[in-house]
Structure formats: structure tokens, C-alpha cells
Design an enzyme around this catalytic site. Structure first.
Site, PDB file in Angstrom:
ATOM      1  N   ASP A  19      60.671-106.139  28.654  1.00 49.28           N
ATOM      2  CA  ASP A  19      59.604-106.977  27.908  1.00 49.28           C
ATOM      3  C   ASP A  19      60.162-108.229  27.468  1.00 49.28           C
ATOM      4  O   ASP A  19      61.150-108.071  26.820  1.00 49.28           O
ATOM      5  CB  ASP A  19      58.760-106.279  27.200  1.00 49.28           C
ATOM      6  CG  ASP A  19      57.926-105.194  27.737  1.00 49.28           C
ATOM      7  OD1 ASP A  19      57.910-105.095  28.776  1.00 49.28           O
ATOM      8  OD2 ASP A  19      57.186-104.379  26.963  1.00 49.28           O
ATOM      9  N   SER A  46      52.458-109.883  31.416  1.00 50.52           N
ATOM     10  CA  SER A  46      52.597-109.223  32.759  1.00 50.52           C
ATOM     11  C   SER A  46      51.917-109.880  33.886  1.00 50.52           C
ATOM     12  O   SER A  46      52.190-111.069  34.202  1.00 50.52           O
ATOM     13  CB  SER A  46      51.956-107.610  32.404  1.00 50.52           C
ATOM     14  OG  SER A  46      52.358-106.905  33.477  1.00 50.52           O
ATOM     15  N   MET A  47      50.950-109.398  34.582  1.00 53.17           N
ATOM     16  CA  MET A  47      50.218-110.067  35.677  1.00 53.17           C
ATOM     17  C   MET A  47      49.566-111.112  35.186  1.00 53.17           C
ATOM     18  O   MET A  47      49.343-112.281  35.955  1.00 53.17           O
ATOM     19  CB  MET A  47      49.204-109.074  36.302  1.00 53.17           C
ATOM     20  CG  MET A  47      48.527-109.712  37.293  1.00 53.17           C
ATOM     21  SD  MET A  47      49.359-110.539  38.472  1.00 53.17           S
ATOM     22  CE  MET A  47      50.148-109.116  39.588  1.00 53.17           C
ATOM     23  N   HIS A  70      57.892-109.328  32.406  1.00 54.42           N
ATOM     24  CA  HIS A  70      58.434-107.964  32.522  1.00 54.42           C
ATOM     25  C   HIS A  70      58.425-107.470  34.242  1.00 54.42           C
ATOM     26  O   HIS A  70      57.753-108.133  34.962  1.00 54.42           O
ATOM     27  CB  HIS A  70      58.192-106.862  31.814  1.00 54.42           C
ATOM     28  CG  HIS A  70      56.802-106.402  31.839  1.00 54.42           C
ATOM     29  ND1 HIS A  70      56.093-105.268  31.225  1.00 54.42           N
ATOM     30  CD2 HIS A  70      55.862-106.466  32.750  1.00 54.42           C
ATOM     31  CE1 HIS A  70      55.154-104.929  31.476  1.00 54.42           C
ATOM     32  NE2 HIS A  70      54.842-105.800  32.504  1.00 54.42           N
ATOM     33  N   GLY A  87      47.819-105.730  34.241  1.00 49.59           N
ATOM     34  CA  GLY A  87      47.166-104.912  34.898  1.00 49.59           C
ATOM     35  C   GLY A  87      47.375-104.724  36.179  1.00 49.59           C
ATOM     36  O   GLY A  87      48.861-104.688  36.572  1.00 49.59           O
TER      37      GLY A  87
END
Length: 207
Positions: free
Chosen positions: A185, A111-112, A136, A82
Site C-alpha cells: 500500500d 485501489s481501483m 497497491h 473494489g
């Protein structure tokens, strides 16, 4: 500015929250399931990381610290990632408060979500066996005048550098390795996440 390109498709189902009934000396009390688990120092980070969700998680961590600054907090993560600023407010609070924050990945931490997973207390970061982790670089998009686009591009690069430094700190990987691995990624299984240093071990059963 986002750390993920995925959308949260599950927010509408948050309205379907089970209730728990407890018998007390004063009669029955009802809790939604998340409030009941909060009494056990369990916090859920699920879905897209955004400002409202981040504020709720920060508030819960501060509340649990005030209740008992010596007992661990357990943060269960199932998130596609996010907004960076929202995630960093959670990250900074995790580092700021006195209790250790144990992180547990169930489903996915991308991700986050992966960044917050690895930010847990050393030795207390876990994955469930079939969970997946994805790291990523930050994603960003901006429309406007050329000068403003240039300003935002520089900011994204600064944020990318800072995120890589922190990821290197928490995983034990070199900064150069993190930079290479987050260029695109990169998906990791639970054993691969342990080997990489994102988590400390895999949980298969409760002790």
C-alpha cells in the site's frame, strides 16, 4: 478478485437521498439530487466498486454521450476500491466514449478508485486539497483444489501486470517504478498525487 481489502460501510445511507424541486412551465418536478446533477453531466462514484454500481455508472456515461458527445463528463470519486472486473468495465467505457471524462477525487481514491482517477482525460484529472490516494497491487483469495488455486494465482499475476502497464501509461511513470510502488500500500497526499502523475492539479476553488 478485488483491488481493495476495505469494506463499504456507507451503503445503507444511500437511502437518505435529498430531493430537489424545480419549477417548470408545466408545474413542479422533483428529482433526487443525483439525477439533478446528472443533468449537469456530473456522475458520482462513491463507495465500493462492484457490478451493480459499475453498471449504473456505465449507463450514465453512455446516456450523456448520446445526449452530447462533445461536452465533458465529470466523474467525482470517493471510493476505497473494489472488484477489478467491475472497475475495468468503467475504465473501458471511459476510454471508449467520445466525451472527455474529467475525474475529481474528493475524500479518497484508493485501489481501483485510484486507478479510475488516473484514467481520466489528461489535463482534466483533479484532487481536492485534503483528499488522499492509495495505490497497491490486486488482492485475491480463492478456496478449492490445488490446481484451481494455481490457475487463479496465475490469473491474478496476469491482471496485476496489465494494471501496472495501464497505470504506467496514465501516470508517465516507468513500469518498473509502478511495480515497486504497488508492491505494498502506498498512500499519497494531493500534492504527492500530482507529482506522481496520478492527477494533473489540485482544485481549491471553482474558477
Amino acid at each position: 478478485m478485488s483491488y481493495s481489502g476495505e469494506r463499504d460501510n456507507f451503503a445503507p445511507h444511500m437511502a437518505l437521498v435529498p430531493m430537489v424541486i424545480e419549477q417548470t412551465s408545466r408545474g413542479e418536478r422533483s428529482f433526487d439530487i443525483y439525477s439533478r446533477l446528472l443533468k449537469e453531466r456530473v456522475i458520482f462514484l462513491t463507495g465500493q466498486v462492484e457490478d451493480h454500481m459499475a453498471n449504473l455508472i456505465v449507463a450514465q456515461m453512455l446516456f450523456l454521450e448520446a445526449e452530447n458527445p462533445e461536452k465533458d463528463i465529470y466523474l467525482y470519486i470517493n471510493s476505497p476500491g473494489g472488484v477489478i472486473t467491475a472497475g475495468m468495465s468503467i475504465y473501458d467505457t471511459m476510454q471508449f466514449i467520445k466525451p472527455d471524462v474529467s475525474t475529481i477525487c474528493m475524500g479518497q481514491a484508493a485501489s481501483m478508485g485510484a486507478f479510475l482517477l488516473t484514467a481520466g482525460a489528461k489535463g482534466k484529472r483533479f484532487c481536492l486539497p485534503n483528499s488522499r490516494v492509495m495505490i497497491h497491487q490486486p488482492l485475491g483469495g480463492y478456496q478449492g483444489q490445488a490446481t484451481d488455486i494455481e490457475i487463479h494465482a496465475r490469473e491474478i499475476l496476469k491482471v496485476k501486470g496489465r494494471m501496472n502497464e495501464l497505470m504506467a501509461l496514465h501516470t508517465g511513470q516507468s513500469l518498473e517504478q509502478i511495480e515497486r510502488d504497488t508492491e505494498r500500500d502506498r498512500f499519497l497526499s494531493a500534492p504527492e498525487a500530482v507529482e506522481y502523475g496520478l492527477v494533473d492539479s489540485i482544485l481549491t476553488h471553482r474558477n
